[in-house]
Design a protein around this motif. Structure first.
Motif, PDB file in Angstrom:
ATOM      1  N   LYS A 316       1.466   6.421  88.924  1.00  0.00           N
ATOM      2  CA  LYS A 316       1.198   6.879  87.566  1.00  0.00           C
ATOM      3  C   LYS A 316       2.414   7.626  87.029  1.00  0.00           C
ATOM      4  O   LYS A 316       3.110   8.312  87.780  1.00  0.00           O
ATOM      5  N   ALA A 317       2.637   7.482  85.730  1.00  0.00           N
ATOM      6  CA  ALA A 317       3.784   8.124  85.091  1.00  0.00           C
ATOM      7  C   ALA A 317       3.317   8.884  83.857  1.00  0.00           C
ATOM      8  O   ALA A 317       2.373   8.475  83.171  1.00  0.00           O
ATOM      9  N   LEU A 318       3.993   9.987  83.574  1.00  0.00           N
ATOM     10  CA  LEU A 318       3.752  10.777  82.371  1.00  0.00           C
ATOM     11  C   LEU A 318       5.028  10.753  81.535  1.00  0.00           C
ATOM     12  O   LEU A 318       6.102  11.111  82.022  1.00  0.00           O
ATOM     13  N   VAL A 319       4.905  10.306  80.295  1.00  0.00           N
ATOM     14  CA  VAL A 319       6.037  10.244  79.370  1.00  0.00           C
ATOM     15  C   VAL A 319       5.775  11.203  78.220  1.00  0.00           C
ATOM     16  O   VAL A 319       4.687  11.187  77.626  1.00  0.00           O
ATOM     17  N   VAL A 320       6.749  12.042  77.907  1.00  0.00           N
ATOM     18  CA  VAL A 320       6.632  13.010  76.817  1.00  0.00           C
ATOM     19  C   VAL A 320       7.780  12.786  75.838  1.00  0.00           C
ATOM     20  O   VAL A 320       8.949  12.734  76.244  1.00  0.00           O
ATOM     21  N   SER A 321       7.442  12.644  74.552  1.00  0.00           N
ATOM     22  CA  SER A 321       8.445  12.459  73.502  1.00  0.00           C
ATOM     23  C   SER A 321       8.293  13.562  72.468  1.00  0.00           C
ATOM     24  O   SER A 321       7.200  13.762  71.929  1.00  0.00           O
ATOM     25  N   THR A 322       9.381  14.283  72.187  1.00  0.00           N
ATOM     26  CA  THR A 322       9.318  15.363  71.210  1.00  0.00           C
ATOM     27  C   THR A 322      10.709  15.643  70.662  1.00  0.00           C
ATOM     28  O   THR A 322      11.702  15.081  71.128  1.00  0.00           O
ATOM     29  N   GLU A 323      10.763  16.494  69.662  1.00  0.00           N
ATOM     30  CA  GLU A 323      12.025  17.005  69.136  1.00  0.00           C
ATOM     31  C   GLU A 323      11.813  18.462  68.754  1.00  0.00           C
ATOM     32  O   GLU A 323      10.793  18.800  68.152  1.00  0.00           O
ATOM     33  N   ILE A 324      12.760  19.316  69.124  1.00  0.00           N
ATOM     34  CA  ILE A 324      12.640  20.750  68.889  1.00  0.00           C
ATOM     35  C   ILE A 324      13.500  21.126  67.679  1.00  0.00           C
ATOM     36  O   ILE A 324      14.718  20.889  67.668  1.00  0.00           O
ATOM     37  N   ILE A 325      12.868  21.695  66.664  1.00  0.00           N
ATOM     38  CA  ILE A 325      13.528  21.950  65.371  1.00  0.00           C
ATOM     39  C   ILE A 325      14.222  23.306  65.345  1.00  0.00           C
ATOM     40  O   ILE A 325      15.251  23.480  64.676  1.00  0.00           O
ATOM     41  N   THR A 326      13.692  24.287  66.053  1.00  0.00           N
ATOM     42  CA  THR A 326      14.142  25.682  65.925  1.00  0.00           C
ATOM     43  C   THR A 326      15.658  25.859  65.979  1.00  0.00           C
ATOM     44  O   THR A 326      16.228  26.503  65.086  1.00  0.00           O
ATOM     45  N   PRO A 327      16.385  25.315  66.964  1.00  0.00           N
ATOM     46  CA  PRO A 327      17.827  25.588  67.040  1.00  0.00           C
ATOM     47  C   PRO A 327      18.686  24.625  66.235  1.00  0.00           C
ATOM     48  O   PRO A 327      19.921  24.722  66.281  1.00  0.00           O
ATOM     49  N   ASN A 328      18.055  23.707  65.480  1.00  0.00           N
ATOM     50  CA  ASN A 328      18.818  22.614  64.893  1.00  0.00           C
ATOM     51  C   ASN A 328      18.781  22.589  63.368  1.00  0.00           C
ATOM     52  O   ASN A 328      18.935  21.526  62.763  1.00  0.00           O
ATOM     53  N   LEU A 329      18.590  23.728  62.742  1.00  0.00           N
ATOM     54  CA  LEU A 329      18.646  23.803  61.287  1.00  0.00           C
ATOM     55  C   LEU A 329      20.110  23.882  60.846  1.00  0.00           C
ATOM     56  O   LEU A 329      20.862  24.750  61.296  1.00  0.00           O
ATOM     57  N   TYR A 330      20.512  22.979  59.983  1.00  0.00           N
ATOM     58  CA  TYR A 330      21.899  22.951  59.502  1.00  0.00           C
ATOM     59  C   TYR A 330      22.116  24.051  58.465  1.00  0.00           C
ATOM     60  O   TYR A 330      21.305  24.232  57.559  1.00  0.00           O
ATOM     61  N   HIS A 331      23.240  24.778  58.596  1.00  0.00           N
ATOM     62  CA  HIS A 331      23.518  25.917  57.724  1.00  0.00           C
ATOM     63  C   HIS A 331      24.789  25.722  56.902  1.00  0.00           C
ATOM     64  O   HIS A 331      25.530  26.664  56.658  1.00  0.00           O
ATOM     65  N   GLY A 332      25.029  24.506  56.471  1.00  0.00           N
ATOM     66  CA  GLY A 332      26.192  24.231  55.638  1.00  0.00           C
ATOM     67  C   GLY A 332      25.804  23.575  54.328  1.00  0.00           C
ATOM     68  O   GLY A 332      24.620  23.495  53.987  1.00  0.00           O
ATOM     69  N   ASN A 333      26.781  23.064  53.614  1.00  0.00           N
ATOM     70  CA  ASN A 333      26.528  22.511  52.283  1.00  0.00           C
ATOM     71  C   ASN A 333      27.051  21.089  52.109  1.00  0.00           C
ATOM     72  O   ASN A 333      27.131  20.610  50.976  1.00  0.00           O
ATOM     73  N   GLU A 334      27.399  20.405  53.188  1.00  0.00           N
ATOM     74  CA  GLU A 334      27.820  19.020  53.075  1.00  0.00           C
ATOM     75  C   GLU A 334      26.595  18.115  53.024  1.00  0.00           C
ATOM     76  O   GLU A 334      25.710  18.206  53.880  1.00  0.00           O
ATOM     77  N   ARG A 335      26.548  17.232  52.031  1.00  0.00           N
ATOM     78  CA  ARG A 335      25.337  16.442  51.789  1.00  0.00           C
ATOM     79  C   ARG A 335      24.994  15.488  52.926  1.00  0.00           C
ATOM     80  O   ARG A 335      23.830  15.160  53.131  1.00  0.00           O
ATOM     81  N   GLY A 336      25.998  15.035  53.653  1.00  0.00           N
ATOM     82  CA  GLY A 336      25.717  14.132  54.753  1.00  0.00           C
ATOM     83  C   GLY A 336      24.897  14.758  55.864  1.00  0.00           C
ATOM     84  O   GLY A 336      24.287  14.056  56.672  1.00  0.00           O
TER      85      GLY A 336
END
Length: 559
Positions: A316-336
């Protein structure tokens, strides 16, 4: 007035808005009952073969019992003729010698069978077993071979993260959170507001508490490693606990653990966090995948499948898929870089897989096919790229070429998986179109080479034939990467509204939860969709895209 959210216990949160598919502007949307596609009868028969195949282990055990009964009956019948008894002809009462003789015969049975096989290989006539026993043995060998060659992987259960109400924010609150970061100029704030209005996301999507807390007076955003771990543990622990409970599986029964999270890779790993929390075995095989983007979930499933199929007795296998938002907020002004601040949301999914025969009957789905296509040129590599802007603000930059790159990658993926899921008629049309294009293209070159340009111009132009995947697939889970992504795939694959309804409703209710979005869509199909209800024998295709650039697709069968 912003749309109001309504909760639905045990299922997907429905949001009353202009994007709700329950009722369109001109009445109910076109449902599967109105859809006149000619489904493939051969594929339908194959699907039900898979459904009935889940009972093969139990049929095999029953067959073994029948085989042993036939052998014992044959031995008793032969010995009863040789051992004298005094019982009336209507009944058989064996003496002690008869019972001993039966025991000796059973002891010698293995040796006799071995010698019988050797005689058969040398062309000698085998008289040890009766024709009935031989027939049963042959059927069992064939059944065993079919099951072993299939080596199926089953999805026992899956669960998705449902954020508490304190995590949910409206579009207006998202812009206010961006403003309170005190790093965005007015042009950037207006740009993010326009992106939100066109994104297809609803008014009750989840952001992590470390960022949401800035809406309270006197508090600032906390993007520390501890708040990031807090988000990860809250999401992952909940979905793992629910998935294991649904599958009725103990944490110590898990043999393989795979977790994918692109942008958050702490030490110790997320796998170590889960193993420690749930007390899993010390010999568990664990893998932590990072940097693979929104298409990583099916890659994780593929890794788990390979690990399970390499085990001698399954597991048996357990697969977990997620993304953590807390440390990945962009703090610049480039539109890309700004798109990531408006589209991605908190979410996660956990799946319990098994390749044991005995789990077939209680499984929800069977994995039929899984295909991954990786782009190899510079455009593919750079279209989703984590880097720093000119002011050293870290973020994920999305290239303008991403739509073109994704289209080419998906075309290669569908070309690869097509022969496995399309009926023969659709495959023949594709082959004819490709042959026609090749023939007339080369014929035109020949005519131009001999000075017959006028003839070359008059040659017919054979267009690429886009196969109708709806003839072999009943449901589609298209990665909720944004409204434009769903619109483009719907148009190119000529899907109906009810085919893309799960993707649009997932985007509306949860936003882009990265790799886990396809599981929110499957949950919607399974629990809520009425325009195209899920039934046994239906095929579900999941399609996702990831950085690199890659396109992954998987086909599941409902059992």
């Amino acid at each position: 007035m912003p749309p109001r959210s309504a909760s639905n216990s045990g299922g997907m949160t429905r949001v009353a808005s202009e994007s709700d598919f329950s009722e369109g502007e001109n009445g109910p949307i076109k449902s599967y009952r109105d859809y006149k596609v000619r489904r493939s009868h051969l594929i339908g028969m194959v699907n039900w073969t898979h459904v009935f195949g889940t009972h093969a282990p139990h049929i095999f055990v029953f067959g073994v019992i029948v085989l042993l009964s036939q052998i014992i009956n044959q031995i008793i019948a032969e010995l009863s003729k040789e051992v004298p008894h005094t019982a009336p002809s209507s009944t058989i009462t064996f003496k002690l010698e008869t019972v001993i003789a039966i025991g000796v015969s059973l002891r010698d049975l293995v040796v006799d069978l071995f010698q019988s096989v050797l005689h058969t290989l040398h062309g000698d006539e085998d008289t040890l077993l009766s024709p009935a026993v031989k027939t049963t043995l042959l059927v069992l060998v064939i059944l065993y071979w079919l099951v072993v060659m299939d080596n199926p992987v089953y999805l026992l259960s899956f669960s998705t993260f449902k954020a508490p109400s304190s995590w949910k924010v409206t579009h207006e609150q998202i812009i206010e959170m961006m403003r309170r970061q005190e790093c965005f100029n007015e042009d950037s704030l207006k740009f993010m507001k326009r992106l939100l209005e066109r994104s297809g996301t609803g008014q009750a999507t989840a952001w992590p508490p470390g960022i949401v807390q800035c809406l309270e007076d006197g508090k600032k955003t906390d993007r520390s490693i501890e708040r990031s771990r807090e988000e990860a543990s809250t999401v992952i622990f909940e979905i793992v606990e629910k998935a294991l409970a649904k599958a009725d599986v103990s944490p110590r029964d898990i043999d393989v653990l795979v977790i994918n999270c692109s942008l958050f890779s702490p030490t110790p790993s997320l796998c170590a966090m889960v193993i420690s929390k749930f007390g899993m075995r010390s010999d568990i095989q664990s893998f932590n995948l990072g940097g693979m983007g929104c298409g990583a979930s099916l890659i994780s499933v593929d890794l788990a499948r390979n690990m399970l199929q390499n085990r001698t007795f399954g597991g048996k296998a357990l697969v977990v898929s997620t993304e953590i938002i807390t440390p990945n907020l962009y703090h610049g002004n480039e539109r890309g870089f700004l798109l990531q601040n408006t589209l991605f949301r908190c979410g996660g999914a956990a799946m319990v897989l098994s390749n044991k025969w005995t789990d077939g009957r209680k499984a929800a789905y069977k994995l039929l096919h899984l295909v991954r296509v990786q782009g190899t040129n510079e455009d593919s590599y750079n279209c989703v790229y984590e880097t720093e802007d000119k002011d050293a603000s870290r973020g994920v930059r999305l290239s303008k070429d991403i739509v073109k790159v994704a289209g080419k990658c998906m075309e290669k993926n569908m070309t690869t998986i097509g022969p496995y899921v399309l009926p023969l008629g659709e495959q023949a049309r594709v082959a004819v179109a490709l042959g026609g294009r090749f023939f007339f293209k080369n014929l035109g070159k020949v005519l131009k080479g001999v000075g017959k340009e006028k003839w070359a111009v008059k040659l017919p132009v054979i267009r690429h034939y886009v196969p109708d995947f709806k003839r072999g697939i009943d449901h589609f889970c298209i990665h909720a990467g944004g409204r434009a992504v769903i619109d483009g795939i719907e148009k190119n694959m000529k899907l109906e509204l009810f085919h893309t309804e799960p993707s649009r409703m997932t985007l509306l209710n949860y936003g882009n939860t990265s790799s886990s979005s396809i599981w929110y869509e499957l949950e919607y199909i399974q629990e809520q969709q009425k325009s195209n209800p899920l039934r046994k024998g239906h095929r579900i295709m999941q399609v996702a895209f990831g950085s690199g650039f890659k396109c992954t697709s998987g086909v599941w069968l409902k059992l």
